[in-house]
Design a protein around this motif. Sequence first.
Motif, short mmCIF file in Angstrom:
data_model
loop_
_atom_site.label_atom_id
_atom_site.label_comp_id
_atom_site.label_asym_id
_atom_site.label_seq_id
_atom_site.Cartn_x
_atom_site.Cartn_y
_atom_site.Cartn_z
N SER A 100 0.81 -1.21 0.00
CA SER A 100 0.00 0.00 0.00
C SER A 100 0.85 1.27 0.00
O SER A 100 0.37 2.33 -0.37
CB SER A 100 -0.97 0.00 1.19
OG SER A 100 -0.25 0.08 2.41
N ALA A 140 1.29 1.80 -3.87
CA ALA A 140 0.07 2.08 -4.62
C ALA A 140 -0.54 3.37 -4.11
O ALA A 140 -0.79 3.52 -2.93
CB ALA A 140 -0.92 0.93 -4.47
N SER A 141 -0.76 4.31 -5.01
CA SER A 141 -1.30 5.60 -4.57
C SER A 141 -2.73 5.82 -5.06
O SER A 141 -3.38 6.77 -4.64
CB SER A 141 -0.41 6.74 -5.07
OG SER A 141 -0.30 6.69 -6.47
N THR A 142 -3.22 4.98 -5.96
CA THR A 142 -4.57 5.10 -6.48
C THR A 142 -5.25 3.73 -6.50
O THR A 142 -4.61 2.71 -6.25
CB THR A 142 -4.57 5.66 -7.91
OG1 THR A 142 -3.86 4.75 -8.76
CG2 THR A 142 -3.91 7.03 -7.98
N THR A 143 -6.53 3.74 -6.82
CA THR A 143 -7.26 2.49 -6.94
C THR A 143 -6.69 1.65 -8.08
O THR A 143 -6.56 0.43 -7.97
CB THR A 143 -8.75 2.77 -7.19
OG1 THR A 143 -9.23 3.62 -6.14
CG2 THR A 143 -9.56 1.50 -7.20
N ALA A 176 -3.61 -0.09 -6.93
CA ALA A 176 -3.92 -1.26 -6.10
C ALA A 176 -4.34 -2.44 -6.97
O ALA A 176 -3.95 -3.58 -6.70
CB ALA A 176 -5.03 -0.92 -5.11
N THR A 180 -6.54 -3.33 -1.14
CA THR A 180 -7.72 -2.94 -1.91
C THR A 180 -8.80 -2.34 -1.03
O THR A 180 -9.54 -1.47 -1.47
CB THR A 180 -8.27 -4.14 -2.69
OG1 THR A 180 -8.54 -5.21 -1.78
CG2 THR A 180 -7.28 -4.61 -3.74
N ALA A 193 -8.19 -0.43 1.54
CA ALA A 193 -7.74 0.93 1.82
C ALA A 193 -8.08 1.89 0.68
O ALA A 193 -8.33 3.07 0.91
CB ALA A 193 -6.24 0.95 2.08
N PHE A 194 -8.11 1.38 -0.55
CA PHE A 194 -8.40 2.24 -1.69
C PHE A 194 -9.85 2.14 -2.16
O PHE A 194 -10.20 2.72 -3.17
CB PHE A 194 -7.45 1.91 -2.85
CG PHE A 194 -6.05 2.38 -2.59
CD1 PHE A 194 -5.71 3.71 -2.72
CD2 PHE A 194 -5.07 1.49 -2.20
CE1 PHE A 194 -4.44 4.14 -2.47
CE2 PHE A 194 -3.78 1.92 -1.94
CZ PHE A 194 -3.47 3.25 -2.08
#
Length: 87
Positions: free
Chosen positions: A23, A26-29, A32, A62, A64-65
């Motif tokens: 996480s 990964a900064s966006t959906t 992710a 996933t 978290a986003f």
Amino acid sequence: FMSGLVGVISKNGGSLGLGQLFSKFASTTRGAQMFAILSGLVIFFDDYSSILIVGPTMRPVTDAFGLSREKLAFIVDTTAAPVAAVS
């Protein structure tokens, strides 16, 4: 045997630690989703073990986003069996 091993690793916090590590990157959906796809492609020695490892590992990322668990299940399933069949 494999599901028991994955259960022990999850109870000890191993999959949560990997999820927190992923996480950070990964900064966006979409990021992710890409990590879930890449994890499914990297862990390809068996289709069942891929599902048992990638699913619990990527679930915190996933969540978290805001990516639905149904979409994660679809990603994990579509990357597990075809990649194991090709290898």
